[in-house]
Design a protein around this motif. Sequence first.
Motif, short mmCIF file in Angstrom:
data_model
loop_
_atom_site.label_atom_id
_atom_site.label_comp_id
_atom_site.label_asym_id
_atom_site.label_seq_id
_atom_site.Cartn_x
_atom_site.Cartn_y
_atom_site.Cartn_z
N GLY A 1 -3.96 18.18 -18.29
CA GLY A 1 -4.98 17.20 -17.93
C GLY A 1 -5.47 16.40 -19.11
N ILE A 2 -5.74 17.09 -20.21
CA ILE A 2 -6.24 16.39 -21.41
C ILE A 2 -5.15 15.49 -21.98
N SER A 3 -3.93 15.98 -22.04
CA SER A 3 -2.85 15.14 -22.58
C SER A 3 -2.61 13.93 -21.68
N ASP A 4 -2.76 14.10 -20.37
CA ASP A 4 -2.60 12.97 -19.46
C ASP A 4 -3.68 11.93 -19.69
N MET A 5 -4.90 12.38 -19.93
CA MET A 5 -6.00 11.45 -20.18
C MET A 5 -5.84 10.71 -21.51
N LEU A 6 -5.26 11.38 -22.48
CA LEU A 6 -5.19 10.80 -23.82
C LEU A 6 -3.92 10.00 -24.11
N ASP A 7 -2.80 10.33 -23.47
CA ASP A 7 -1.53 9.72 -23.86
C ASP A 7 -1.51 8.20 -23.69
N GLY A 8 -1.96 7.71 -22.55
CA GLY A 8 -1.98 6.26 -22.32
C GLY A 8 -2.95 5.56 -23.24
N PHE A 9 -4.12 6.17 -23.42
CA PHE A 9 -5.14 5.61 -24.31
C PHE A 9 -4.59 5.48 -25.72
N ILE A 10 -3.98 6.54 -26.23
CA ILE A 10 -3.43 6.52 -27.59
C ILE A 10 -2.30 5.50 -27.70
N PHE B 1 2.61 16.79 -12.65
CA PHE B 1 1.38 17.56 -12.87
C PHE B 1 0.64 17.79 -11.55
N ILE B 2 0.50 16.73 -10.76
CA ILE B 2 -0.20 16.85 -9.47
C ILE B 2 0.55 17.81 -8.55
N ALA B 3 1.86 17.71 -8.52
CA ALA B 3 2.65 18.60 -7.67
C ALA B 3 2.49 20.06 -8.10
N ALA B 4 2.61 20.32 -9.40
CA ALA B 4 2.50 21.70 -9.90
C ALA B 4 1.09 22.24 -9.67
N ALA B 5 0.08 21.44 -9.96
CA ALA B 5 -1.30 21.89 -9.74
C ALA B 5 -1.56 22.12 -8.26
N GLY B 6 -1.03 21.23 -7.43
CA GLY B 6 -1.20 21.39 -5.98
C GLY B 6 -0.56 22.65 -5.45
N ILE B 7 0.63 22.95 -5.93
CA ILE B 7 1.33 24.17 -5.50
C ILE B 7 0.49 25.40 -5.83
N ALA C 1 -11.29 7.69 -11.40
CA ALA C 1 -12.38 8.53 -10.89
C ALA C 1 -11.84 9.59 -9.93
N ALA C 2 -10.88 9.21 -9.09
CA ALA C 2 -10.27 10.19 -8.18
C ALA C 2 -9.54 11.26 -8.97
N GLY C 3 -8.81 10.84 -9.99
CA GLY C 3 -8.11 11.81 -10.84
C GLY C 3 -9.08 12.77 -11.52
N ALA C 4 -10.20 12.24 -12.00
CA ALA C 4 -11.20 13.09 -12.65
C ALA C 4 -11.82 14.06 -11.66
N ALA C 5 -12.15 13.57 -10.45
CA ALA C 5 -12.75 14.44 -9.43
C ALA C 5 -11.79 15.57 -9.06
N LEU C 6 -10.52 15.23 -8.91
CA LEU C 6 -9.53 16.26 -8.56
C LEU C 6 -9.30 17.22 -9.73
N PHE C 7 -9.27 16.68 -10.95
CA PHE C 7 -9.04 17.53 -12.12
C PHE C 7 -10.17 18.54 -12.32
N PHE C 8 -11.41 18.08 -12.20
CA PHE C 8 -12.55 18.96 -12.49
C PHE C 8 -12.93 19.87 -11.32
N LEU C 9 -12.40 19.60 -10.13
CA LEU C 9 -12.75 20.40 -8.96
C LEU C 9 -12.56 21.91 -9.19
N PRO C 10 -11.41 22.36 -9.68
CA PRO C 10 -11.27 23.82 -9.85
C PRO C 10 -12.20 24.41 -10.91
N TYR C 11 -12.62 23.60 -11.89
CA TYR C 11 -13.56 24.11 -12.89
C TYR C 11 -14.96 24.26 -12.30
N LEU C 12 -15.30 23.37 -11.37
CA LEU C 12 -16.63 23.39 -10.77
C LEU C 12 -16.74 24.34 -9.59
N ALA C 13 -15.60 24.74 -9.02
CA ALA C 13 -15.58 25.57 -7.81
C ALA C 13 -16.41 26.85 -7.93
#
Length: 175
Positions: free
Chosen positions: A25-34, A56-62, A110-122
């Motif tokens: 998740g962090i590398s996905d957020m940073l790679d395009g920015f960098i 990433f979405i497929a693996a996390a979803g599984i 925003a959707a990506g962030a909501a989905l990414f942080f969902l399991p941390y907030l659960a």
Amino acid sequence: MIASGIMLFFPDWSFEFFCFYTYCGISDMLDGFIARKSGGGSAKGALLDSAADVVFIAAAGIKLLPGIIEAVPWTVTGIIIVAAIKISGYGVGAVRFKRFISFHTALNKAAGAALFFLPYLAPFMDLGILCLIACAISVLAAIEEFLITIFASSYEPDTKTICQPQKYNGHNLHK
């Protein structure tokens, strides 16, 4: 993409899984920015980034979805709605622009962030409310991207919002 695949070998919701999940998740957020800040961004890089996002979405979803769906069954409906809108948009984009298209809108982020942080907030919030928020943002993002795909006169992947001044089929809608 390799780290996303490695996530599949760890137990669902385990510490080891979350180590790789966090890294991806962090590398996905940073790679395009960098890449953009260093002047190294390219069309090929953007396409690879989109492919890495899908893996990433497929693996996390599984790993995460079975537990989420068991606890909040209606989440399946939200996933189907978002998938239908996104796939329709990709189809329209392929016809209109003769290529795979994906916009880097603020709502998509925003959707990506909501989905990414969902399991941390659960563990700290009601999972049903978290899923409702993530689904609502994801549906809005998918609708916005679909509308941009329909009305944009040219493919501009860095379109931030449908409200961004640009020409839609020859007409500037923001005068």
